[in-house]
Design a protein around this motif. Structure first.
Motif, PDB file in Angstrom:
ATOM      1  N   ALA A  28      44.642   3.549  65.623  1.00  0.00           N
ATOM      2  CA  ALA A  28      44.840   3.384  64.184  1.00  0.00           C
ATOM      3  C   ALA A  28      43.519   3.492  63.432  1.00  0.00           C
ATOM      4  N   ALA A  29      42.457   2.911  63.994  1.00  0.00           N
ATOM      5  CA  ALA A  29      41.153   2.988  63.347  1.00  0.00           C
ATOM      6  C   ALA A  29      40.663   4.425  63.282  1.00  0.00           C
ATOM      7  N   GLU A  30      40.847   5.177  64.359  1.00  0.00           N
ATOM      8  CA  GLU A  30      40.429   6.581  64.369  1.00  0.00           C
ATOM      9  C   GLU A  30      41.220   7.391  63.350  1.00  0.00           C
ATOM     10  N   ALA A  31      42.503   7.058  63.177  1.00  0.00           N
ATOM     11  CA  ALA A  31      43.351   7.779  62.234  1.00  0.00           C
ATOM     12  C   ALA A  31      43.179   7.288  60.804  1.00  0.00           C
ATOM     13  N   ALA A  32      42.432   6.204  60.621  1.00  0.00           N
ATOM     14  CA  ALA A  32      42.249   5.594  59.298  1.00  0.00           C
ATOM     15  C   ALA A  32      43.598   5.231  58.678  1.00  0.00           C
ATOM     16  N   MET A  33      44.444   4.613  59.477  1.00  0.00           N
ATOM     17  CA  MET A  33      45.769   4.188  59.032  1.00  0.00           C
ATOM     18  C   MET A  33      46.020   2.773  59.522  1.00  0.00           C
ATOM     19  N   SER A  34      46.960   2.104  58.878  1.00  0.00           N
ATOM     20  CA  SER A  34      47.430   0.837  59.419  1.00  0.00           C
ATOM     21  C   SER A  34      48.275   1.120  60.645  1.00  0.00           C
ATOM     22  N   VAL A  35      48.433   0.104  61.499  1.00  0.00           N
ATOM     23  CA  VAL A  35      49.248   0.275  62.693  1.00  0.00           C
ATOM     24  C   VAL A  35      50.672   0.663  62.322  1.00  0.00           C
ATOM     25  N   ARG A  36      51.186   0.038  61.281  1.00  0.00           N
ATOM     26  CA  ARG A  36      52.563   0.328  60.858  1.00  0.00           C
ATOM     27  C   ARG A  36      52.699   1.777  60.408  1.00  0.00           C
ATOM     28  N   THR A  37      51.763   2.258  59.613  1.00  0.00           N
ATOM     29  CA  THR A  37      51.810   3.644  59.138  1.00  0.00           C
ATOM     30  C   THR A  37      51.638   4.614  60.298  1.00  0.00           C
ATOM     31  N   LEU A  38      50.723   4.286  61.218  1.00  0.00           N
ATOM     32  CA  LEU A  38      50.494   5.143  62.375  1.00  0.00           C
ATOM     33  C   LEU A  38      51.760   5.278  63.217  1.00  0.00           C
ATOM     34  N   ASN A  39      52.414   4.168  63.495  1.00  0.00           N
ATOM     35  CA  ASN A  39      53.647   4.216  64.274  1.00  0.00           C
ATOM     36  C   ASN A  39      54.713   5.053  63.583  1.00  0.00           C
ATOM     37  N   ARG A  40      54.849   4.853  62.285  1.00  0.00           N
ATOM     38  CA  ARG A  40      55.853   5.607  61.526  1.00  0.00           C
ATOM     39  C   ARG A  40      55.544   7.102  61.545  1.00  0.00           C
ATOM     40  N   ARG A  41      54.271   7.464  61.379  1.00  0.00           N
ATOM     41  CA  ARG A  41      53.881   8.868  61.365  1.00  0.00           C
ATOM     42  C   ARG A  41      54.102   9.514  62.736  1.00  0.00           C
ATOM     43  N   PHE A  42      53.765   8.794  63.804  1.00  0.00           N
ATOM     44  CA  PHE A  42      53.963   9.336  65.149  1.00  0.00           C
ATOM     45  C   PHE A  42      55.448   9.563  65.441  1.00  0.00           C
ATOM     46  N   GLN A  43      56.263   8.578  65.083  1.00  0.00           N
ATOM     47  CA  GLN A  43      57.690   8.725  65.337  1.00  0.00           C
ATOM     48  C   GLN A  43      58.260   9.915  64.570  1.00  0.00           C
ATOM     49  N   ALA A  44      57.793  10.100  63.346  1.00  0.00           N
ATOM     50  CA  ALA A  44      58.310  11.180  62.515  1.00  0.00           C
ATOM     51  C   ALA A  44      57.846  12.546  63.001  1.00  0.00           C
ATOM     52  N   GLU A  45      56.608  12.638  63.497  1.00  0.00           N
ATOM     53  CA  GLU A  45      56.034  13.952  63.769  1.00  0.00           C
ATOM     54  C   GLU A  45      56.058  14.359  65.243  1.00  0.00           C
ATOM     55  N   VAL A  46      55.998  13.403  66.170  1.00  0.00           N
ATOM     56  CA  VAL A  46      56.042  13.775  67.586  1.00  0.00           C
ATOM     57  C   VAL A  46      57.153  13.054  68.345  1.00  0.00           C
ATOM     58  N   GLY A  47      57.893  12.185  67.675  1.00  0.00           N
ATOM     59  CA  GLY A  47      59.032  11.526  68.306  1.00  0.00           C
ATOM     60  C   GLY A  47      58.674  10.466  69.313  1.00  0.00           C
ATOM     61  N   GLN A  48      57.432   9.987  69.296  1.00  0.00           N
ATOM     62  CA  GLN A  48      56.980   8.951  70.221  1.00  0.00           C
ATOM     63  C   GLN A  48      56.094   7.973  69.475  1.00  0.00           C
ATOM     64  N   THR A  49      55.862   6.804  70.088  1.00  0.00           N
ATOM     65  CA  THR A  49      54.853   5.903  69.554  1.00  0.00           C
ATOM     66  C   THR A  49      53.476   6.408  69.992  1.00  0.00           C
ATOM     67  N   PRO A  50      52.404   5.959  69.347  1.00  0.00           N
ATOM     68  CA  PRO A  50      51.065   6.393  69.777  1.00  0.00           C
ATOM     69  C   PRO A  50      50.786   6.082  71.245  1.00  0.00           C
ATOM     70  N   MET A  51      51.206   4.909  71.725  1.00  0.00           N
ATOM     71  CA  MET A  51      50.936   4.548  73.108  1.00  0.00           C
ATOM     72  C   MET A  51      51.796   5.365  74.082  1.00  0.00           C
ATOM     73  N   GLN A  52      52.998   5.724  73.676  1.00  0.00           N
ATOM     74  CA  GLN A  52      53.809   6.606  74.509  1.00  0.00           C
ATOM     75  C   GLN A  52      53.159   7.986  74.631  1.00  0.00           C
ATOM     76  N   TRP A  53      52.630   8.479  73.510  1.00  0.00           N
ATOM     77  CA  TRP A  53      51.936   9.758  73.548  1.00  0.00           C
ATOM     78  C   TRP A  53      50.713   9.680  74.473  1.00  0.00           C
ATOM     79  N   LEU A  54      49.952   8.596  74.358  1.00  0.00           N
ATOM     80  CA  LEU A  54      48.771   8.402  75.195  1.00  0.00           C
ATOM     81  C   LEU A  54      49.159   8.389  76.675  1.00  0.00           C
ATOM     82  N   THR A  55      50.224   7.683  77.012  1.00  0.00           N
ATOM     83  CA  THR A  55      50.671   7.627  78.404  1.00  0.00           C
ATOM     84  C   THR A  55      51.078   9.012  78.896  1.00  0.00           C
ATOM     85  N   GLY A  56      51.758   9.782  78.050  1.00  0.00           N
ATOM     86  CA  GLY A  56      52.148  11.135  78.435  1.00  0.00           C
ATOM     87  C   GLY A  56      50.952  12.029  78.709  1.00  0.00           C
TER      88      GLY A  56
END
Length: 321
Positions: free
Chosen positions: A236-264
């Motif tokens: 979230a800090a790297e993206a300059a977003m709140s955690v809530r906004t980051l999660n929402r953006r990830f779900q909308a654009e890649v269909g995963q949470t940030p941590m799910q994407w990282l694990t993949g």
């Protein structure tokens, strides 16, 4: 005799069509008789099978009406329009009680006929997103080799058609007949894992970051730093977003949470190392960013369907150092 009708449409995938011909065509009963009668049918006397082949069809769509099983191979262009007479013939065969199975992107043809609505199904993993967009009423599972819904069966890409055809032989004539067919095809009767182990996960476009989402910079940063002990707050800090906004953006654009994407990303990196290096399993887990060997094994199995060592045994380059 059990009649299998194989549907060959223009641009049929030759491998998909040949699999049921070879599997069903070589099943012999105890008295020496063939177990199946095969017919290849289509909308034209000869159809293209890619740029180099043409395949003759000895029967028209009317042959579907008398079949016990209809097999629908995929086409190279999965999104190609399905002629109305094809969908009508498939629905009529289904209504008459025929078992209908698809191989690879043949699931698109069954879905276009409305035969998969409300059902669980699969197709080639590379076509999964296209399939979901076109047929939202289908419960798509791209991780498995095949799905048996009774009268309707679907399989994943290429060699998964072998798994499905052998499964149908076992249902029709027993495990011994299927095992013999598997030996003739020089393939295991049952393969460990599913299609999930073949999926390339969370890979950015090869032509450069920026082609797919608004998260370009943070996705690139994750790619470069996945081996580190990253937290959601770090991303979230790297993206300059709140955690809530980051999660929402990830779900909308890649269909995963940030941590799910990282694990993949980490699992993809681990697959590459398992294929190309002789490093131990625990070292590979550490190198790609997992905190413990147990967590690495758990996450790897969850995403790929097999243990890291099983994956290595299947995919490792034998010349890797």
């Amino acid at each position: 005799m059990h009649t299998v009708a194989i549907l060959a449409l223009p641009d049929v995938i030759a491998f998909d069509l040949s699999v049921p011909v070879e599997v069903f065509g070589r099943v012999v009963l105890g008295n020496g008789d063939n177990a199946y009668r095969l017919v290849v049918c289509g909308t034209e006397p000869a159809v293209s099978a890619g740029p180099l082949l043409r395949i003759a069809t000895d029967h028209g769509l009317d042959a579907l009406a008398g079949a016990d099983t209809v097999v629908v191979p995929g086409r190279n262009d999965a999104a190609a329009e399905v002629p109305a007479e094809v969908t009508a013939a498939l629905r009529a065969a289904f209504d008459s009680g025929a078992r209908i199975a698809s191989i690879c992107t043949g699931a698109f043809i069954l879905a276009a006929a409305g035969l998969l609505d409300g059902r669980r199904a699969t197709t080639h993993w590379m076509a999964a997103d296209l399939f979901r967009g076109a047929f939202p009423a289908v419960d798509l599972d791209p991780d498995v080799l095949y799905v048996d819904e009774g009268q309707i069966l679907t399989s994943a890409g290429a060699s998964a058609g072998l798994d499905l055809c052998l499964h149908m032989v076992a249902k029709d004539f027993g495990a011994a007949a299927a095992a013999t067919a598997a030996r003739i095809a020089v393939t295991p009767l049952h393969r460990s894992g599913g299609q999930a182990q073949f999926i390339v996960r969370n890979q950015l476009p090869a032509n450069g970051i920026g082609a797919r989402t608004e998260l370009d910079s943070v996705l690139a940063w994750i790619e470069e730093n996945a081996h580190r002990d990253l937290t959601l707050m770090d991303i979230a800090a790297e993206a300059a977003m709140s955690v809530r906004t980051l999660n929402r953006r990830f779900q909308a654009e890649v269909g995963q949470t940030p941590m799910q994407w990282l694990t993949g990303v980490r699992v993809r990196r681990a697959q590459e190392l398992l294929e190309r290096s002789a490093h131990g399993i625990e070292r590979i887990g550490r190198d790609v960013g997992f905190a413990s060997a147990a967590n690495f094994r758990e996450q790897f199995r969850r995403l790929s369907g097999v243990a890291p060592q099983s994956y290595r045994n299947t995919f490792r380059d034998r010349h890797a150092g």
